[in-house]
Design an enzyme around this catalytic site. Structure first.
Site, PDB file in Angstrom:
ATOM      1  N   GLU A  75       0.797  -1.223   0.000  1.00 29.02           N
ATOM      2  CA  GLU A  75       0.000   0.000   0.000  1.00 29.02           C
ATOM      3  C   GLU A  75       0.833   1.279   0.000  1.00 29.02           C
ATOM      4  O   GLU A  75       0.399   2.285  -0.564  1.00 29.02           O
ATOM      5  CB  GLU A  75      -0.932   0.011   1.218  1.00 29.02           C
ATOM      6  CG  GLU A  75      -2.041  -1.025   1.198  1.00 29.02           C
ATOM      7  CD  GLU A  75      -3.112  -0.720   0.161  1.00 29.02           C
ATOM      8  OE1 GLU A  75      -3.232   0.443  -0.247  1.00 29.02           O
ATOM      9  OE2 GLU A  75      -3.818  -1.661  -0.251  1.00 29.02           O
ATOM     10  N   SER A 445     -51.535 -30.020  33.372  1.00 28.25           N
ATOM     11  CA  SER A 445     -51.445 -30.251  34.824  1.00 28.25           C
ATOM     12  C   SER A 445     -50.287 -29.517  35.488  1.00 28.25           C
ATOM     13  O   SER A 445     -50.206 -29.484  36.715  1.00 28.25           O
ATOM     14  CB  SER A 445     -51.331 -31.748  35.104  1.00 28.25           C
ATOM     15  OG  SER A 445     -52.539 -32.406  34.756  1.00 28.25           O
TER      16      SER A 445
END
Length: 702
Positions: A75, A445
């Site tokens: 770069e 239940s």
């Protein structure tokens, strides 16, 4: 002199025009990039995160020297010597642009890229370039080269939602940026030029060539030897993708996200890099995941192969481009995953699982009762597979079935309210609906403890006799699950055996409004109609509230509100919130301990949950089954942990004959609780110093 004065004046004017709106360099000194909000379990282990930009900010020394050199070589070769702008590179780029009649040649230094990424747009104009140059000169004047590289390396986009080399190293290679090898460092260094174009996932060939271009640049700069370059150029890409960040406890993570956004707002949660200490126990969560999936697989096998598989070509899709939502995760042992049948032979079926394949053999599908694959499978079928092992690169597993049955599980610490594990369904990739916190289902239940609590508060005792015999309440004539009647029995026996007639008689005696008041006092917020069948569980409750209510009994009547978050801090460690447990007394110690006698009798010889005696630990709980077997529950606890499990279909179809809470939900509960109590061999309930439970006897299923 006049010409010189005009030139200087013009340049000064240009500088004024293009610098007047530039950000102040002080903004960069205070710059805080968007970072990841991370979630940690009770032992400090990360397991989830939120982010708009997946970025992990680290210091200069956390980037390996190989990575730093790779970035500079490809770069900005003169990064260490220029003052922010490489004049010769700019002039060369201008010449190239003029000669080629376009703007194809880049000339940006790392500093210029940093300035552009932080403060400027990506448009390619002369005015923007001048602003970029002015900013770069200021940055070079205010910061050291190490600081500039660090800012750049933490900011740059690397594709697939990752920003910065630390996050990139974790995502692509599941390691830290300081530990990257030469080929790995070169691959990451090549991504800033075009994260999408050179993605090693989407475009591996281009990524390979770009990586080798970086390696060649490093060789030209003398940063590596020819031998190192040769070895690196021939190395494979070597991706080891990080698992999706929220895959272990996705429903828990979503609940935490919603709560954080209510407190702090979405922007802060996704951008500010908060540190969130949650209540989750990662080990128990993984146990819960396995327990739910294993329990559903056992249920599916009990009911035989149903077929009705979705077929990709039949749906008008291309078998070669199809991707199942499950494939966001990499296929590994112990996973249940949907796959695509891509090859069929008489005694072999090849199934694609994302980027991996698994070969199924007759042993893998023996439970279906088919001898050969073509009898029940076709090319393009979507099947469900349990990956059981791996030898080398080859996976092994079994064919399973996904008929649509779902399950949820939630466990919490009795003393703190900490939610230790949460499973909201079979497959988060297919359905994000949380059946533990968002679904309200009939309880069967498992509602009876609220009825009996109201009766105990009214003076009932476990040894009190009640008549279990045919009866009617006006036009309502109920019956017991078994269809028989036991005559005069104790309340303890009636509760343990989950008899319906005694529960209705108790509800009538104390009044259904009293039962509803007790239920709401325990923390259930559902709207409960005031009619007698509610006593048998014809009321809908979500699992989270049901679990929190059950924890009242081992807590001696104290309700501790469930919580998912223990502490939230900023990225700098400043505390934002540290909520204390919400504690409330909802019934007396005497009532709670009387109810414990009943709840422990369920996990005793003859109780509907007697199978749980195999855990040889102090336990209590209650089964629950609704009409037509549409919902199966088991709600239970040890002295330290309360856990609830629900099994059913989203469309409320029947689970099938005899699929009771004891049959469908209890095995899942036991698998989880076996791990939850493993390190608590000597615990006991308040006021109970009895010896450990004895061996199991044959239970009645309900």
């Amino acid at each position: 002199m006049a010409v010189l004065a005009i030139a200087v004046g013009s340049l000064s004017g240009l500088m004024l025009v293009y610098s007047v709106n530039l950000p102040q360099i002080q903004d960069l000194e205070r710059y805080q990039p968007d970072t990841i909000t991370e979630l940690y379990d009770v032992h400090g282990r990360p397991f989830g995160s939120f982010a708009l930009e997946r970025r992990v900010v680290v210091d200069y020394n956390s980037f390996s020297p190989l990575l730093r050199q790779a970035v500079i070589s490809i770069e900005d070769k003169n990064f260490e010597s220029h003052g922010g702008v490489n004049v010769f590179r700019v002039l060369g780029a201008i010449y190239h642009d003029i000669a080629s009649k376009g703007r194809a040649q880049g000339a940006s230094t790392l500093t210029m890229q940093l300035a552009r990424n932080l403060f400027l747009s990506s448009e390619r104009t002369g005015s923007r370039k001048l602003q970029e140059i002015f900013l770069s000169l200021q940055i070079e004047h205010a910061f050291t080269k190490e600081q500039i590289f660090t800012l750049y390396a933490n900011q740059i986009a690397l594709g697939h939602g990752t920003f910065g080399f630390e996050a990139g190293a974790r995502y692509y290679f599941s390691k830290h940026a300081k530990d990257l090898t030469l080929p790995e460092a070169a691959l990451l260094a090549g991504l800033p030029k075009g994260p999408s174009e050179f993605s090693p996932i989407s475009n591996p060939d281009r990524a390979f060539r770009r990586r080798n271009q970086v390696i060649n640049a490093m060789l030209e700069d003398g940063a590596i030897t020819a031998a190192q370059a040769d070895a690196a150029r021939t190395a494979p890409l070597g991706l080891h993708l990080e698992p999706p960040p929220n895959s272990i406890a996705p429903w828990f993570v979503e609940e935490v996200r919603r709560e954080l956004e209510r407190q702090f707002g979405a922007d802060r949660v996704h951008e500010a890099g908060l540190k969130v200490e949650t209540t989750l126990d990662l080990d128990l969560q993984q146990t819960a995941n396995r327990a739910v999936l294993d329990g559903l697989a056992a249920y599916e096998r009990r009911h035989g192969w149903k077929g009705r598989l979705l077929n990709v070509p039949a749906g008008g899709l291309d078998i070669h481009t199809f991707r199942h939502p499950d494939w966001v995760e990499t296929a590994t042992p112990d996973m249940y995953m949907h796959g695509l049948v891509t090859g069929i032979l008489p005694y072999q079926a090849t199934v694609k699982l994302g980027n991996r394949d698994i070969v199924l053999t007759p042993e893998s599908w023996s439970w279906t009762r088919f001898k050969t694959a073509p009898e029940f499978l076709h090319l393009g079928d979507i099947v469900y597979v349990h990956i059981t092992g791996q030898s080398g690169n080859e996976l092994s597993g079994t064919l399973e079935q996904d008929s649509g049955a779902q399950s949820s599980l939630l466990a919490m610490d009795n003393s703190t309210g900490d939610v230790l594990a949460l499973v909201g369904g079979r497959d988060f990739n297919l359905s994000q609906f949380d059946r533990a916190t968002q679904a309200e289902r009939q309880t069967g239940s498992s509602f009876k403890p609220y009825v009996y609590t109201a009766a105990v508060e009214d003076g009932a005792t476990p040894g009190e006799m009640i008549l279990d015999a045919p009866t009617s309440f006006g036009s309502y004539t109920p019956h017991n699950y078994e269809g028989n009647f036991l005559g005069a029995i104790t309340l303890e026996r009636a509760f343990a055996d989950s008899r319906n007639i005694p529960a209705l008689k108790l509800a009538q005696r104390v009044g259904i409004h009293k039962v509803i008041d007790v239920t709401h006092q325990f923390g259930v917020t559902s709207n409960i109609p005031a009619f007698l069948p509610v006593a048998l569980g014809s009321v809908e409750i979500n699992l989270l509230e049901h679990v929190a209510s059950y924890s009242v009994f081992p807590n001696d009547g104290i309700r501790v509100a469930p919580r998912l978050i223990r502490k939230v801090t900023t990225s700098d460690g400043i505390p934002l919130t540290e909520p204390a447990p919400e504690v409330k007394e909802v019934t007396s110690v005497k009532t709670a301990r009387t109810m414990m006698t009943l709840l422990k009798s369920v996990i005793a010889p003859g109780g509907t949950g007697a199978d749980a005696m195999a855990l040889h630990h102090p336990l209590g709980g209650k089964t629950g089954t609704t009409s037509d077997y549409t919902d199966a529950w088991f709600m239970g606890f040890s002295p330290s942990v309360t856990c609830g499990v629900w099994v059913g279909y989203d469309n409320r179809q029947s689970l099938g004959d005899k699929e009771t809470g004891a049959h469908a939900a209890l095995p899942i509960w036991m698998d989880f609780m076996r791990a939850a109590i493993a390190d608590k061999p000597d615990e006991h309930f308040p006021g109970d110093l009895s010896a450990p439970l004895l061996a199991n006897t044959q239970p009645a299923s309900r």
